[in-house]
Design an enzyme around this catalytic site. Structure first.
Site: not given
Length: 400
Positions: A187, A378, A319
């Site tokens: 990730d 994930h 982000y």
């Protein structure tokens, strides 16, 4: 949470101990109880978002059965530290193996994860003889919290993007006295690990990742059946599951108000990541049947860490910084530096898209280890820690 001024054997590093006030836990329970619930979704799947039954089951567990003190004890049983790097206090767990010649490994978590998602890998990686491995498979393990995540402090200025974080990790390993080490990440951790390899700091001799971040900026070919299937899965994710990414990349402050005001809103935001992990988490709460290590307790440990540290907004800003990091790189018109160190890659079947060897080799010409395993998704280290540890041992075996 507290940090004490005693030295831990290296300059600028101080021990850290978690101790949450009881009133913070009481406030958390009050806020969950006061939640204003929406009506039930009008579909039978997750296409409208996190399902009401899942979140209400999580909330019931959170207030009636869950005990944060257990998580606190797990964290405090491990050597935790703080060190200031470039104006930010970085929290990290540092577990040295009892075996000689252990290979130092810095491993980076992602979002909506934290060091919580990596805790079950500590034993298999640092003490492999107790987990089916050999003494020569051992690692000295460093698990930092990303800036603005968990116990690491929030950056007070712009610019803490992947590149700056990668430089901080290199400084951390240098500060710990490691002159030869490897790095791993999934990730967001895969982004940091990839950038570290391209920066090529002195001492970094190899990386492993389980998430091919390069395809987000550089669409790979779709020539084989496996490549076409992966491309279709990536397109589906970008069309129907990318909302959280876009919101935090563009408006982290806006979503941050909800994440710091309502624990249930925080939980919903963190659960709504990808289809595979969502349904596995939902199954743990609704059906009482966890998949691998994705138990109710472990899931709520992670959410509670975000809540108690108040890092929902600062984590989202990572982000925003990443979006500008990518935009600046693309605007420069220059290709990123090649990765010269050996690269290991593992494809887990529940990943958002299943990376093929051809895709991995395209991004990493120096690919020296590739494997496709039969379970995990994930959040592979969290879901299947023993299998994950086996892959890490295999990927770095040639570098010992």
């Amino acid at each position: 949470m507290s940090s004490t001024p005693e030295e831990s054997g290296a300059p600028g590093i101080r021990p850290f101990h978690v101790e949450v006030p009881e009133e913070a836990l009481a406030d958390l329970r009050r806020r969950i109880a006061a939640t204003r619930w929406p009506s039930r979704e009008l579909v039978a799947d997750r296409s409208q978002g996190v399902q009401l039954a899942t979140l209400q089951a999580l909330a019931r567990y959170w207030t009636s059965e869950y005990d944060w003190r257990t998580a606190e004890a797990r964290l405090n049983a491990l050597p935790q530290f703080m060190t200031e790097i470039d104006g930010v206090d970085i929290h990290f767990i540092h577990v040295k193996s009892r075996h000689e010649n252990a290979l130092p490994l810095i491993m980076t978590h992602g979002w909506p994860g934290s060091v919580i998602e990596l805790l079950e890998t500590v034993g298999p990686l640092t003490d492999p003889t107790a987990h089916g491995g050999r003494a020569e498979d051992a690692f000295d393990l460093v698990l930092p919290s990303l800036p603005g995540y968990g116990f690491s402090s929030e950056p007070a200025e712009l610019g803490w993007e992947a590149g700056r974080t990668a430089l901080a990790w290199a400084e951390l390993m240098n500060r710990l006295g490691y002159t030869r080490y490897v790095a791993q990440g999934g990730d967001l951790g895969a982004i940091v690990t990839d950038v570290m390899a391209r920066q090529a700091p002195e001492g970094l001799v190899g990386i492993h990742t389980n998430f091919l971040v390069t395809v987000l900026a550089d669409p790979p070919p779709e020539e084989s059946e496996q490549e076409r299937a992966a491309a279709a899965a990536l397109a589906e994710f970008q069309a129907t599951g990318f909302a959280y990414f876009l919101e935090m990349t563009n408006r982290p402050q806006t979503i941050g108000y909800s994440l710091l005001d309502s624990p249930v809103a925080l939980a919903a935001w963190m659960l709504d990541h990808d289809t595979d992990s969502y349904y596995k988490i939902s199954r743990a709460f609704v059906d009482g049947e966890p998949v691998g290590n994705l138990t109710r307790e472990n899931i709520v440990d992670n959410i509670t860490l975000y809540w108690l540290t108040g890092t929902g907004a600062s984590a989202a800003r990572w982000y925003w910084e990443f979006g500008r990091f990518v935009a600046a790189a693309q605007a420069s018109g220059q290709a990123p530096p090649e990765v010269s160190v050996p690269v290991g890659f593992t494809t887990f079947p529940g990943e958002i898209w299943r990376t093929s060897r051809s895709w991995a080799e395209r991004s990493y010409p120096n690919l020296t280890y590739f494997n496709e395993v039969d379970r995990g998704g994930h959040f592979a280290a969290w879901e299947e820690p023993e299998l994950f540890a086996t892959e890490i041992r295999a990927a770095f075996k040639a570098l010992r």
